[in-house]
Design an enzyme around this catalytic site. Structure first.
Site, PDB file in Angstrom:
ATOM      1  N   TYR A 112       5.371  -7.918  15.981  1.00  0.00           N
ATOM      2  CA  TYR A 112       5.626  -6.458  15.081  1.00  0.00           C
ATOM      3  C   TYR A 112       6.429  -5.786  15.790  1.00  0.00           C
ATOM      4  O   TYR A 112       7.091  -5.086  15.315  1.00  0.00           O
ATOM      5  CB  TYR A 112       3.917  -6.217  14.638  1.00  0.00           C
ATOM      6  CG  TYR A 112       3.563  -5.508  13.522  1.00  0.00           C
ATOM      7  CD1 TYR A 112       3.933  -5.518  12.482  1.00  0.00           C
ATOM      8  CD2 TYR A 112       3.709  -3.846  13.770  1.00  0.00           C
ATOM      9  CE1 TYR A 112       4.464  -4.201  11.820  1.00  0.00           C
ATOM     10  CE2 TYR A 112       3.729  -3.318  13.307  1.00  0.00           C
ATOM     11  CZ  TYR A 112       3.907  -2.958  12.471  1.00  0.00           C
ATOM     12  OH  TYR A 112       3.707  -1.910  11.246  1.00  0.00           O
ATOM     13  N   VAL A 117      12.975 -10.694   1.451  1.00  0.00           N
ATOM     14  CA  VAL A 117      13.908 -10.097   2.242  1.00  0.00           C
ATOM     15  C   VAL A 117      14.907 -10.762   2.753  1.00  0.00           C
ATOM     16  O   VAL A 117      15.649  -9.975   3.896  1.00  0.00           O
ATOM     17  CB  VAL A 117      14.345  -8.331   2.986  1.00  0.00           C
ATOM     18  CG1 VAL A 117      12.969  -7.215   1.556  1.00  0.00           C
ATOM     19  CG2 VAL A 117      13.054  -8.519   3.400  1.00  0.00           C
ATOM     20  N   THR A 123      -1.895   4.679   8.451  1.00  0.00           N
ATOM     21  CA  THR A 123      -1.899   5.444   7.430  1.00  0.00           C
ATOM     22  C   THR A 123      -3.258   4.806   6.727  1.00  0.00           C
ATOM     23  O   THR A 123      -3.468   3.972   6.966  1.00  0.00           O
ATOM     24  CB  THR A 123      -0.646   5.530   6.835  1.00  0.00           C
ATOM     25  OG1 THR A 123       0.186   6.041   7.615  1.00  0.00           O
ATOM     26  CG2 THR A 123      -0.807   6.143   5.411  1.00  0.00           C
ATOM     27  N   ALA A 157      10.881   1.668   7.539  1.00  0.00           N
ATOM     28  CA  ALA A 157       9.716   2.540   8.395  1.00  0.00           C
ATOM     29  C   ALA A 157       9.210   1.668   9.448  1.00  0.00           C
ATOM     30  O   ALA A 157       9.322   0.094   9.884  1.00  0.00           O
ATOM     31  CB  ALA A 157       8.999   1.383   6.765  1.00  0.00           C
ATOM     32  N   THR A 197      11.341 -11.030   9.912  1.00  0.00           N
ATOM     33  CA  THR A 197      10.932  -9.928   7.815  1.00  0.00           C
ATOM     34  C   THR A 197      11.975  -8.738   8.749  1.00  0.00           C
ATOM     35  O   THR A 197      12.356  -8.287   8.186  1.00  0.00           O
ATOM     36  CB  THR A 197       9.316 -10.152   7.721  1.00  0.00           C
ATOM     37  OG1 THR A 197       9.613 -10.801   6.657  1.00  0.00           O
ATOM     38  CG2 THR A 197       9.809  -8.382   7.003  1.00  0.00           C
ATOM     39  N   PHE A 213       0.706  -0.908   0.139  1.00  0.00           N
ATOM     40  CA  PHE A 213       0.112   0.180   0.682  1.00  0.00           C
ATOM     41  C   PHE A 213       0.416   1.096  -0.261  1.00  0.00           C
ATOM     42  O   PHE A 213       1.338   1.914  -0.907  1.00  0.00           O
ATOM     43  CB  PHE A 213      -0.804   0.425   1.275  1.00  0.00           C
ATOM     44  CG  PHE A 213      -1.737   1.433   1.794  1.00  0.00           C
ATOM     45  CD1 PHE A 213      -2.017   2.292   1.094  1.00  0.00           C
ATOM     46  CD2 PHE A 213      -1.391   1.460   2.975  1.00  0.00           C
ATOM     47  CE1 PHE A 213      -2.738   2.857   1.460  1.00  0.00           C
ATOM     48  CE2 PHE A 213      -1.572   3.171   3.620  1.00  0.00           C
ATOM     49  CZ  PHE A 213      -2.486   3.393   2.524  1.00  0.00           C
ATOM     50  N   GLY A 267       1.407  -7.309  -0.040  1.00  0.00           N
ATOM     51  CA  GLY A 267       1.314  -6.063  -1.423  1.00  0.00           C
ATOM     52  C   GLY A 267       0.385  -7.766  -2.648  1.00  0.00           C
ATOM     53  O   GLY A 267       0.138  -8.503  -2.549  1.00  0.00           O
TER      54      GLY A 267
HETATM   55  P1  NAD Z   1       1.754  -4.094   3.386  1.00  0.00           P
HETATM   56  O1  NAD Z   1       1.491  -5.058   3.404  1.00  0.00           O
HETATM   57  O2  NAD Z   1       0.607  -2.854   1.868  1.00  0.00           O
HETATM   58  O3  NAD Z   1       2.889  -3.498   2.236  1.00  0.00           O
HETATM   59  C1  NAD Z   1       4.635  -4.099   3.447  1.00  0.00           C
HETATM   60  C2  NAD Z   1       4.952  -5.266   1.584  1.00  0.00           C
HETATM   61  O4  NAD Z   1       6.036  -5.514   2.070  1.00  0.00           O
HETATM   62  C3  NAD Z   1       3.792  -5.936   0.771  1.00  0.00           C
HETATM   63  O5  NAD Z   1       3.758  -5.914  -0.595  1.00  0.00           O
HETATM   64  C4  NAD Z   1       4.662  -6.805   1.404  1.00  0.00           C
HETATM   65  O6  NAD Z   1       4.812  -7.988   0.086  1.00  0.00           O
HETATM   66  C5  NAD Z   1       5.693  -6.894   1.275  1.00  0.00           C
HETATM   67  N1  NAD Z   1       6.822  -7.862   2.454  1.00  0.00           N
HETATM   68  C6  NAD Z   1       6.183  -8.174   3.601  1.00  0.00           C
HETATM   69  N2  NAD Z   1       7.220  -8.661   3.864  1.00  0.00           N
HETATM   70  C7  NAD Z   1       8.127  -9.595   3.403  1.00  0.00           C
HETATM   71  C8  NAD Z   1       8.966  -9.835   2.744  1.00  0.00           C
HETATM   72  N3  NAD Z   1      10.008 -10.770   4.194  1.00  0.00           N
HETATM   73  N4  NAD Z   1      10.328  -9.755   2.097  1.00  0.00           N
HETATM   74  C9  NAD Z   1       9.924  -8.892   0.875  1.00  0.00           C
HETATM   75  N5  NAD Z   1       8.188  -7.885   1.161  1.00  0.00           N
HETATM   76  C10 NAD Z   1       7.698  -8.078   1.889  1.00  0.00           C
HETATM   77  O7  NAD Z   1       1.729  -2.346   4.621  1.00  0.00           O
HETATM   78  P2  NAD Z   1       1.675  -1.322   4.775  1.00  0.00           P
HETATM   79  O8  NAD Z   1       0.326  -0.594   5.075  1.00  0.00           O
HETATM   80  O9  NAD Z   1       2.393  -0.498   2.693  1.00  0.00           O
HETATM   81  O10 NAD Z   1       2.870  -0.492   4.912  1.00  0.00           O
HETATM   82  C11 NAD Z   1       4.107  -0.024   4.575  1.00  0.00           C
HETATM   83  C12 NAD Z   1       5.472  -0.369   5.678  1.00  0.00           C
HETATM   84  O11 NAD Z   1       5.044   0.733   6.633  1.00  0.00           O
HETATM   85  C13 NAD Z   1       5.500  -1.396   7.273  1.00  0.00           C
HETATM   86  O12 NAD Z   1       6.792  -1.820   6.811  1.00  0.00           O
HETATM   87  C14 NAD Z   1       4.880  -1.094   8.380  1.00  0.00           C
HETATM   88  O13 NAD Z   1       4.784  -2.258   9.393  1.00  0.00           O
HETATM   89  C15 NAD Z   1       5.182   0.246   8.324  1.00  0.00           C
HETATM   90  N6  NAD Z   1       4.149   0.978   8.420  1.00  0.00           N
HETATM   91  C16 NAD Z   1       2.468   0.795   8.062  1.00  0.00           C
HETATM   92  C17 NAD Z   1       1.612   1.911   8.730  1.00  0.00           C
HETATM   93  C18 NAD Z   1       0.596   1.645   8.154  1.00  0.00           C
HETATM   94  O14 NAD Z   1      -0.668   2.000   8.636  1.00  0.00           O
HETATM   95  N7  NAD Z   1       0.323   1.942   6.452  1.00  0.00           N
HETATM   96  C19 NAD Z   1       1.996   1.773  10.162  1.00  0.00           C
HETATM   97  C20 NAD Z   1       2.875   1.781  10.965  1.00  0.00           C
HETATM   98  C21 NAD Z   1       3.892   1.263   9.931  1.00  0.00           C
END
Ligand code: NAD
Ligand code: UDP
Length: 348
Positions: free
Chosen positions: A155, A67, A185, A124, A102, A21, A46
């Site tokens: 987490y 990763v 977010t 992040a 991760t 996202f 994702g």
């Molecule tokens: P999301 O789940 O949409 O995106 C995370 C992406 O990381 C996905 O595309 C997923 O396939 C990929 N991923 C997960 N584990 C993986 C791995 N081991 N190897 C390769 N790819 C991997 O989540 P998001 O909301 O886009 O969040 C993005 C980042 O921001 C994350 O690190 C999350 O912890 C951080 N974050 C997001 C929020 C929020 O509200 N969206 C709040 C706090 C922190």
């Protein structure tokens, strides 16, 4: 504006988690200012759909990879954003060992990649490092109230360990690491079934089904629109010199979950009911960022009000649900799960 690197060329930026996202919006923004972007993603939470429009872009490359596995990139990298991690509680709790690995092994691999390339690094992090906070609003110097043995620990503690790795590498002079602590977010490209509150309210509301609220709905969160977050992430990555401290990024407007549900109900036709269910264990009661540091260091603050951002998000979900079901870029968990090699459950 085009950013150039030390060689006077456009920057090459790796975005781990770029098909997620937030990551997909970040890829859009970086391409938009002239960077070359390498997106690394396993698609575990994702979707290829999020970056499909970019796949023919001459400055965009996609690598399918977990990763937690060793990663090398031939061309010189200027910046690495690490967004790779499941972010919604049901998703990060579905395979907690993989989530922890991760955060720790994945962040370690990407920091090592940054060190080899002399690239700046942005990790992040999250408001979850404050756990169920005893101080309100949350300032960066608050050390948090995390249950290190609870269901959210994979987490929360994973992200805390990732922060520690970043600051150790920074203090050792090995990597120019930066750490934003991201608060809730929302926006277009959230997954309909990710289990997070915004999608979990909008999707049933659009289908005329009851909304589910956990607990009394008096718990609070602060919701930041994704474009505001992305501009904060880029500002922190580009800041010189490195501030050497974590920076909260979020919208300080604070709403109860009941208030959020009422706002969403008022934006869709019809009037769906609400079902109350028990509050999950360790669910934080209050959350609001103090963003004084981001204001001062980055001259950053959110510009999109919740009511405004929700309208765009509801519209996006309505269009997305009206189209055929989204194709998921599928890689099976067992295929991708690094715990299969790193921390496999005992057989037999
Ligand atoms: P999301 O789940 O949409 O995106 C995370 C992406 O990381 C996905 O595309 C997923 O396939 C990929 N991923 C997960 N584990 C993986 C791995 N081991 N190897 C390769 N790819 C991997 O989540 P998001 O909301 O886009 O969040 C993005 C980042 O921001 C994350 O690190 C999350 O912890 C951080 N974050 C997001 C929020 C929020 O509200 N969206 C709040 C706090 C922190
Ligand atoms: N929540 C809810 N109904 C849902 C999903 C979530 O009431 O369908 C609540 C959840 O218990 C929490 C808040 O909404 O109090 C935010 O949850 P989310 O999963 O979005 O993220 P969190 O901030 O807890 O990580």
């Amino acid at each position: 504006m085009l950013q150039v690197n030390r060689r006077g060329k456009a920057k090459t930026v790796l975005v781990a988690g770029g098909a997620g996202f937030v990551g997909s919006h970040l890829c859009d923004a970086l391409l938009g200012r002239g960077d070359s972007v390498i997106c690394v993603d396993s698609y575990i939470t994702g979707s290829l759909d999020n970056v499909r429009p970019l796949t023919n872009h001459p400055r965009f490359r996609l690598i399918e990879k977990d990763v937690c596995q060793f990663l090398e990139i031939e061309e010189p990298l200027d910046q690495i954003y690490n967004l790779a991690c499941a972010a919604s509680p049901p998703q990060y709790q579905a395979d907690p060992v993989h989530t922890m690995m991760t955060c720790v092994a994945g962040t370690g691999n990407l920091l090592a990649l940054a060190e080899r390339h002399g690239a700046s690094f942005l990790q992040a992090s999250t408001s979850e490092v404050y756990g169920d906070p005893a101080e309100h609003p949350q300032r960066e110097d608050y050390r948090g109230n995390v249950n290190c043995t609870g269901p959210r620990a994979c987490y929360d503690e994973g992200k805390r360990a990732a922060e520690a790795l970043c600051f150790d590498m920074l203090r050792a002079g090995r990597v120019d690491a930066r750490v934003p602590r991201i608060f809730n977010t929302y926006g277009p490209r959230m997954q309909a079934n990710d289990g997070r509150i915004v999608s979990n309210l909008i999707v049933p509301a659009l289908s005329g089904k009851p909304l589910t609220i956990y607990g009394s709905g008096t718990q609070t969160r602060s919701f930041c629109y994704v474009s505001d977050l992305v501009s904060g992430l880029i500002a922190l990555m580009d800041l010189r010199p490195n501030p050497g401290v974590p920076v909260n990024l979020g919208n300080p407007g604070e709403f109860t979950i009941n208030e959020l549900a009422q706002m969403i109900r008022s934006m869709v036709p019809g009037r769906t009911g609400i079902v109350y269910k028990p509050l999950p264990k360790d669910d934080p009661q209050r959350r609001r960022p103090d963003i004084s540091r981001a204001r001062e260091l980055l001259d950053w603050q959110p510009t999109v009000q919740l009511s405004e951002g929700l309208v765009s998000t509801v519209e996006w979900f309505a269009n997305s649900l009206a189209r055929r079901p989204r194709r998921q870029a599928t890689a099976s968990r067992s295929h991708l799960n690094p715990t299969a090699s790193l921390m496999a459950p005992a057989q037999g």
